[in-house]
Structure formats: C-alpha cells, structure tokens
Design a protein around this motif. Structure first.
Motif, PDB file in Angstrom:
ATOM      1  N   ARG A  80      -0.888  12.347  -5.113  1.00 33.75           N
ATOM      2  CA  ARG A  80       0.541  12.232  -4.844  1.00 33.75           C
ATOM      3  C   ARG A  80       0.900  10.799  -4.454  1.00 33.75           C
ATOM      4  N   ALA A  81       0.095  10.190  -3.586  1.00 34.08           N
ATOM      5  CA  ALA A  81       0.352   8.811  -3.175  1.00 34.08           C
ATOM      6  C   ALA A  81       0.298   7.872  -4.378  1.00 34.08           C
ATOM      7  N   ALA A  82      -0.684   8.075  -5.261  1.00 35.55           N
ATOM      8  CA  ALA A  82      -0.804   7.216  -6.444  1.00 35.55           C
ATOM      9  C   ALA A  82       0.411   7.364  -7.348  1.00 35.55           C
ATOM     10  N   GLU A  83       0.876   8.582  -7.527  1.00 38.95           N
ATOM     11  CA  GLU A  83       2.059   8.817  -8.362  1.00 38.95           C
ATOM     12  C   GLU A  83       3.282   8.103  -7.786  1.00 38.95           C
ATOM     13  N   ILE A  84       3.463   8.206  -6.472  1.00 36.51           N
ATOM     14  CA  ILE A  84       4.627   7.586  -5.820  1.00 36.51           C
ATOM     15  C   ILE A  84       4.585   6.074  -5.964  1.00 36.51           C
ATOM     16  N   LEU A  85       3.429   5.472  -5.735  1.00 39.87           N
ATOM     17  CA  LEU A  85       3.332   4.017  -5.782  1.00 39.87           C
ATOM     18  C   LEU A  85       3.443   3.481  -7.210  1.00 39.87           C
ATOM     19  N   VAL A  86       2.848   4.160  -8.170  1.00 39.88           N
ATOM     20  CA  VAL A  86       2.976   3.710  -9.557  1.00 39.88           C
ATOM     21  C   VAL A  86       4.406   3.900 -10.035  1.00 39.88           C
ATOM     22  N   ASP A  87       5.051   5.002  -9.625  1.00 44.52           N
ATOM     23  CA  ASP A  87       6.476   5.192  -9.916  1.00 44.52           C
ATOM     24  C   ASP A  87       7.289   4.008  -9.395  1.00 44.52           C
ATOM     25  N   ALA A  88       6.980   3.597  -8.160  1.00 44.28           N
ATOM     26  CA  ALA A  88       7.716   2.492  -7.546  1.00 44.28           C
ATOM     27  C   ALA A  88       7.506   1.199  -8.324  1.00 44.28           C
ATOM     28  N   VAL A  89       6.307   0.997  -8.852  1.00 46.01           N
ATOM     29  CA  VAL A  89       6.038  -0.179  -9.685  1.00 46.01           C
ATOM     30  C   VAL A  89       6.871  -0.127 -10.956  1.00 46.01           C
ATOM     31  N   VAL A  90       6.855   1.019 -11.623  1.00 46.13           N
ATOM     32  CA  VAL A  90       7.577   1.173 -12.886  1.00 46.13           C
ATOM     33  C   VAL A  90       9.077   0.981 -12.685  1.00 46.13           C
ATOM     34  N   ARG A  91       9.601   1.513 -11.579  1.00 48.01           N
ATOM     35  CA  ARG A  91      11.051   1.458 -11.319  1.00 48.01           C
ATOM     36  C   ARG A  91      11.453   0.210 -10.544  1.00 48.01           C
ATOM     37  N   ASP A  92      10.461  -0.641 -10.212  1.00 46.55           N
ATOM     38  CA  ASP A  92      10.716  -1.888  -9.483  1.00 46.55           C
ATOM     39  C   ASP A  92      11.449  -1.637  -8.166  1.00 46.55           C
ATOM     40  N   ARG A  93      10.975  -0.651  -7.428  1.00 45.19           N
ATOM     41  CA  ARG A  93      11.605  -0.318  -6.150  1.00 45.19           C
ATOM     42  C   ARG A  93      11.126  -1.292  -5.061  1.00 45.19           C
ATOM     43  N   PRO A  94      11.985  -1.655  -4.127  1.00 41.45           N
ATOM     44  CA  PRO A  94      11.572  -2.537  -3.023  1.00 41.45           C
ATOM     45  C   PRO A  94      10.612  -1.806  -2.078  1.00 41.45           C
ATOM     46  N   MET A  95       9.421  -2.392  -1.892  1.00 41.57           N
ATOM     47  CA  MET A  95       8.386  -1.784  -1.050  1.00 41.57           C
ATOM     48  C   MET A  95       7.936  -2.773   0.011  1.00 41.57           C
ATOM     49  N   VAL A  96       7.375  -2.251   1.103  1.00 41.52           N
ATOM     50  CA  VAL A  96       6.769  -3.048   2.160  1.00 41.52           C
ATOM     51  C   VAL A  96       5.487  -2.362   2.598  1.00 41.52           C
ATOM     52  N   VAL A  97       4.425  -3.115   2.847  1.00 42.64           N
ATOM     53  CA  VAL A  97       3.227  -2.544   3.446  1.00 42.64           C
ATOM     54  C   VAL A  97       3.276  -2.833   4.939  1.00 42.64           C
ATOM     55  N   PHE A  98       3.137  -1.785   5.738  1.00 45.15           N
ATOM     56  CA  PHE A  98       3.215  -1.854   7.203  1.00 45.15           C
ATOM     57  C   PHE A  98       1.791  -1.684   7.731  1.00 45.15           C
ATOM     58  N   ALA A  99       1.234  -2.774   8.292  1.00 47.72           N
ATOM     59  CA  ALA A  99      -0.189  -2.768   8.638  1.00 47.72           C
ATOM     60  C   ALA A  99      -0.418  -2.884  10.133  1.00 47.72           C
ATOM     61  N   ASP A 100      -1.517  -2.298  10.596  1.00 51.14           N
ATOM     62  CA  ASP A 100      -1.956  -2.530  11.969  1.00 51.14           C
ATOM     63  C   ASP A 100      -2.366  -3.993  12.093  1.00 51.14           C
ATOM     64  N   VAL A 156      -0.663   1.283   6.548  1.00 55.54           N
ATOM     65  CA  VAL A 156      -2.117   1.247   6.407  1.00 55.54           C
ATOM     66  C   VAL A 156      -2.754   1.051   7.770  1.00 55.54           C
ATOM     67  N   ASP A 157      -3.786   1.840   8.041  1.00 54.87           N
ATOM     68  CA  ASP A 157      -4.503   1.826   9.316  1.00 54.87           C
ATOM     69  C   ASP A 157      -3.607   2.249  10.475  1.00 54.87           C
ATOM     70  N   CYS A 158      -2.565   2.960  10.190  1.00 53.18           N
ATOM     71  CA  CYS A 158      -1.663   3.499  11.207  1.00 53.18           C
ATOM     72  C   CYS A 158      -0.744   4.501  10.523  1.00 53.18           C
TER      73      CYS A 158
END
Length: 598
Positions: A80-100, A156-158
């Motif tokens: 499910r996570a892979a589908e969501i992230l690849v979808d976001a790549v294809v649709r060029d959605r604004p993403m942020v990685v929130f890290a510890d 990630v990591d949180c």
C-alpha cells in the motif's frame, strides 16, 4: 576452566562487580563447524555460542542479500505504501519526508530523497528540533507543512506512536505514510494511509530487528517493483538500490540493532559499499574526522555516527539528513565541517554534564545501594543527557536516568539507559500512569520523561521500588561471557583476522571477548580523557599493548595504575596499525585480582 559456582578463572566478582563465565556452546555444533567450515576449535565454538546452527554456518560467514532479502509484501502495508508513493510520483504531488533527528532518521530520509531524485523528483526534508519540538510528528509541524503546500508526508524512524498528530493531519487533509521500527502499544495504530513497521502488532515479516533505515531499504525494493509494474522504467535504468546500502548500514549500526539474519546481511554488504566512499557526505565527514580505510562498524558507530547526531543534539536538526542526501561536493564539505565542530562542542558539553553527575552521585549517600540511579542538575543540556546516562550505566552497572532541569520553565527533561534484565521503559510508564510525570515512555533498555522538578525525589523513590525485584535478578545475572583464553604471545594478527570473519559485531552477534590469566602490568599511563594505557606480559613471553577507556577514576583503572601483582584481564582484540605495524592491542573490558576471586 569455569562452572556456575566458581566462574571463569574462578572469578565470581571482578573489579566491576561481575561474574566471569565461558560463553556456552553445543559441542556437537562446534565439531560440525570445525569439519564442514574448516574452522579452528575456538572460532567454531564462538559461532556455536552465538546460536549459529549447523544449517546456518555458511550463511552466517557469508551473508548475502540474495539469500536473506525478505519479500517486501510480508510487511503490513508495504504494498500500500509503495502504491501511494509511486502514485504521488506519477501525479507530481508535493511530498515531504519527516525524519527523526538521529542517524537512523537521517539515513532513512536520505534513501528516500535519493530514490525520488533518481525518479526526477525533489523530496524536501523536515526534521523537528529536539529542544523546541521534541520527538516525532506534532500538530504544529503538520500544520506548517500543510501551509507550505505539502499534500503527503512520509515519516521515517518516527510516527508509529503519533496517534494524536496523525489524527490532526487527517483533520486538515494532510496524508501521512509512516515508515518506522519502534515498538507499538497494543492495538493503537495511528490513522495513516499506510503504516509500515515490522514491530506493528500483527506484522508477519519477522524483521523486527531492523532499524528504520533497513525498513526503508525494503521499501525502496517495493517502490522499484511497483514502478516496474507500471512501466515507469521502460526505456530507462532502474534506480540501483545497492548504491544506497551504506545508508542502510549506518542506521543499523548507529541504532544498535540486532545484527542477525537479513539485518546482518544488510549491514555486511552495506559496509562493503561504504568502503568505496561513494557517498560524498560520508566521505566529507570521514575526511574532517581524519580517518581512513575500509568501513567498519567502528567507522559507522564511533567516527561518522556521533558527528551526524551532533546536529540533532546541539545544532540544526536537519544537518545530518542533508549531508547524507546531497550530491554537491561544496555543500558536503561545508556540512561536514559544521557537524565536526558541533561534535567537538558536544563532547565538551557531555564531559561537563558527566563530571557534574558523577560528583553528585559520589557525594549523595542514597545512590550507593539503590537499585537504580536518578541524578538531576540545573541546565544540563537535553541533547547529551542520554549519552551521559549510558556512560553512567556502564560505570555503575545499574539503570540510570539523567534529568536536566530548566528552572525558568519549571520542567525537567530526562533520558535513561537500563541494565539488561531491568525494564526501565515499563517503570517510567508506571510512573506516568501514577501521575508523577508530565510525559514519559520508552522500551526495556531506554526511556525518556518530563517531570516537575519538585517531584524528582518522589519519582526517584517510586522508580527504585518499581525496579527493585528485577534489579536483584539482573545484578546476579550481570556477567561477562568469555569466548577463549589467550596468551600475550598468542594475541596476534592472524587470531584477530580469523575472528573478523564473524564481523560485523553488535547486539545478537557480540564481539568476541578474550581472557588472559596472571598477566603483569608494565608502563601504566593515564591519558587525557581518563583513559589508561598499559603493556601486558605473561609467562608466554609476549608483550601486548592494552587500553582501558574512561577507566582512570574507577576501581579497574586504579588496579591497572597501581598493580604490583598479577591480574586476570578480559578484553576485545583490536588492530594496531600505527606506522604500518599490523599488530594488535587489547581493549580492556574487565579486570580481576586472582587473590580475591571466588
């Protein structure tokens, strides 16, 4: 040589208060490893003593990703996570990685940034400030990211325990995917779109020993698979995940994960990749640290890791993640220099807090026989109290909580490290449920808390009562497990190299411990930092250099500095390559006086 009553070399109580015993091994398994793997008896015994069965010997000595890589689909929500992230790549959605803000968070974030970059996307990094924001996601952070245009946040990591924060994200229309490895309470699952965590209740992957960086690496495999299925690689090369194994290894080593199974293969192969120093951030950090050579767990855990962590401890929290993800040599050099300077400052701050804590412990009578130590002081920096707690635990061989008090805010922030067999996190959770804490939690070996300063004496008494029974058992079980008896002449480079086949070492695969009997101490010398250097000799006629770290003010250090009689010594063999000599030295772990054993 040893039994349950007398201890190894007769040592039932060493100068650090521990029993010595030989690490137990099945003799049939030892013989099998000798015959089928061509190992010496002591090396075969060391493998068997670490639970390496007949069937696992070859894989243990030569761990490969091909043999041990798990099916990504075995992790809950991974597909499910892979589908969501690849979808976001294809649709060029604004993403942020929130890290510890530690190495595991930084190396996890850097992997995702690099994969997205290979896909032609830019992935911004957000790391909360340790002091002003605390650990993990929060409503204010999510509100800020939403206002800046983010539609999807990958933690990630949180995030696995961020129930309220992720519920708030849902309210404001911010989507969240969680990639984590921390233990979760019961069935409390935050309402994320996907939550990938091998320690999530119900997960059947069997990979609970992975750091977040390891979970992230498996996610990259799932992302490649999903992108391949959608034809995104038609006419172009897939991202080469092997190039980022060094980042997965950094997280595994620095988060002190159990190096068994797939995690052992990930770390072994990751250190090989790291040895090419292709990550310009790691290479820049290696250069400012004036280190060199093929990468080992020492490089990851003691040279690179502390410098990466320094940003989150006393500097800007995102420095480490930026360093590990940059492709700009100039930026890498600048970030490495800044982190190196911050690490030097961190050492000074840590030393001041440690000295103050030791002085307080040594002068307050209620610490001596207590089952755990809680020591507090004004303005102790919250970025170093966890390290100090670990140092004190090593010194006093019992659980320790260190609390830094902010009088202006009327709050104490504490961090603790425990002794094996004492569940400190459970005791802290009990204190929270009893109303003694503003916040608190953790796991068996580490915990954190916030407390009103006026409550600290009551909290100390409460925690001592909570851990009293476990502490009695843990103290009785506190033992050094020894792999082999060696002589000063027999401690040579071939012996060290033979045992290096068992590397990488860490939890689940402890570094071999060697005992030496009736050795004489020559040329004892106290070094800056409280270390003690000596030369050991015995009846074999050899001479072995040895070092006891941070030991000068301990019983062990005083015994080495003033030894007039023979001693029993236990330690780890380390390479001594000064001026190309290709020798070995002993890193002393413990000492016993033969006149006082038993």
């Amino acid at each position: 040589m040893t039994d349950g009553a007398t201890g190894y070399l007769g040592v039932t109580r060493s100068l650090t208060g521990r029993l010595w015993r030989q690490r137990p091994a099945d003799d049939d398994v030892v013989r099998h490893h000798q015959l089928h793997l061509g190992l010496s008896e002591i090396l075969a015994r060391a493998l068997a003593a670490r639970g390496v069965t007949e069937a696992l010997g070859e894989t243990y000595l030569n761990p490969t990703l091909k043999a041990l890589f798990p099916d990504p689909s075995s992790f809950m929500d991974m597909d499910r996570a892979a589908e969501i992230l690849v979808d976001a790549v294809v649709r060029d959605r604004p993403m942020v990685v929130f890290a510890d803000y530690d190495v595991d968070g930084a190396s996890s974030a850097a992997q995702l940034v690099r994969w997205m970059r290979a896909m032609g996307k830019t992935l911004p990094i957000y790391v909360p400030d340790r002091i002003t924001e605390g650990y993990g996601p929060s409503p204010p952070a999510f509100r800020r990211l939403k206002a800046e245009g983010a539609e999807l946040v990958i933690t990630v990591d949180c995030g696995a325990a961020a129930q309220d924060a992720i519920a708030y994200a849902v309210e404001i229309g911010l989507e969240v995917v969680v990639i984590d490895h921390h233990l979760m309470r019961g069935d409390e699952v935050p309402p994320a779109l996907a939550l990938v965590n091998p320690n999530r209740p119900g997960d059947q992957s069997g990979q609970g020993n992975l750091a977040a960086a390891g979970v992230t690496f498996v996610l990259l495999a799932a992302l490649n698979r999903e992108a391949r299925k959608r034809g995104l690689f038609d006419g172009k090369a897939e991202p080469d995940l092997r190039a980022w194994l060094d980042l997965a290894a950094m997280g595994a080593v620095c988060d002190v994960t159990e190096l068994t199974g797939f995690n052992r293969a990930l770390t072994t192969q990751g250190l090989k990749v790291m040895s090419s120093w292709g990550n310009i951030g790691l290479k820049a950090l290696l250069d400012v640290a004036k280190s060199q050579g093929p990468a080992t767990t020492f490089h990851a855990g003691f040279v690179l890791g502390p410098r990466i962590n320094a940003g989150g401890r006393i500097g800007r929290a995102d420095l480490g993640a930026r360093l590990l993800s940059t492709e700009d040599p100039a930026e890498a050099a600048d970030l490495a220099a800044e982190l190196d300077a911050l690490n030097a400052s961190r050492k000074d701050v840590e030393r001041d807090v440690l000295d103050a804590a030791v002085a307080r412990i040594e002068t307050e009578s209620n610490f001596g026989d207590a089952p755990m130590i809680l020591v507090a002081g004004d303005d102790w920096h919250p970025g170093v109290i966890g390290i100090v707690a670990g140092r004190l635990r090593e010194r006093y061989r019992k659980p320790v909580l260190v609390v830094g008090i902010d009088r202006a805010a009327d709050v104490g922030k504490g961090s603790g490290r425990s002794q094996p067999g004492v569940n400190l996190g459970r005791a802290v959770q009990a204190a929270y449920e009893a109303g003694l804490l503003m916040a608190g939690g953790g796991h068996a070996m580490a915990a954190g808390l916030s407390v009103k300063p006026a409550i600290i004496p009551e909290l100390r008494d409460f925690l001592c009562r909570q851990v009293a029974d476990e502490s009695v058992i843990a103290t009785a079980a506190d033992a050094l497990e020894i792999d082999a008896l060696i002589t000063s002449r027999g401690a040579d480079r071939p012996l060290l190299n033979a045992f290096q086949r068992m590397a990488p070492f860490g939890p689940g695969n402890p570094e071999p411990l060697f005992a030496m009997a009736d050795v004489r101490v020559e040329r004892p010398m106290a070094l800056r930092g409280g270390h003690v250097r000596v030369t050991l000799t015995d009846s074999s006629g050899g001479k072995l250099k040895a070092m006891a770290w941070r030991a000068e003010e301990t019983d062990l250090g005083r015994a080495l500095m003033g030894a007039s009689n023979a001693l029993h010594v236990v330690g780890k063999l380390k390479p001594d390559d000064w001026q190309g000599r290709q020798g070995v030295e002993l890193e002393i772990e413990d000492v016993a006086d033969p006149r006082r054993v038993g």
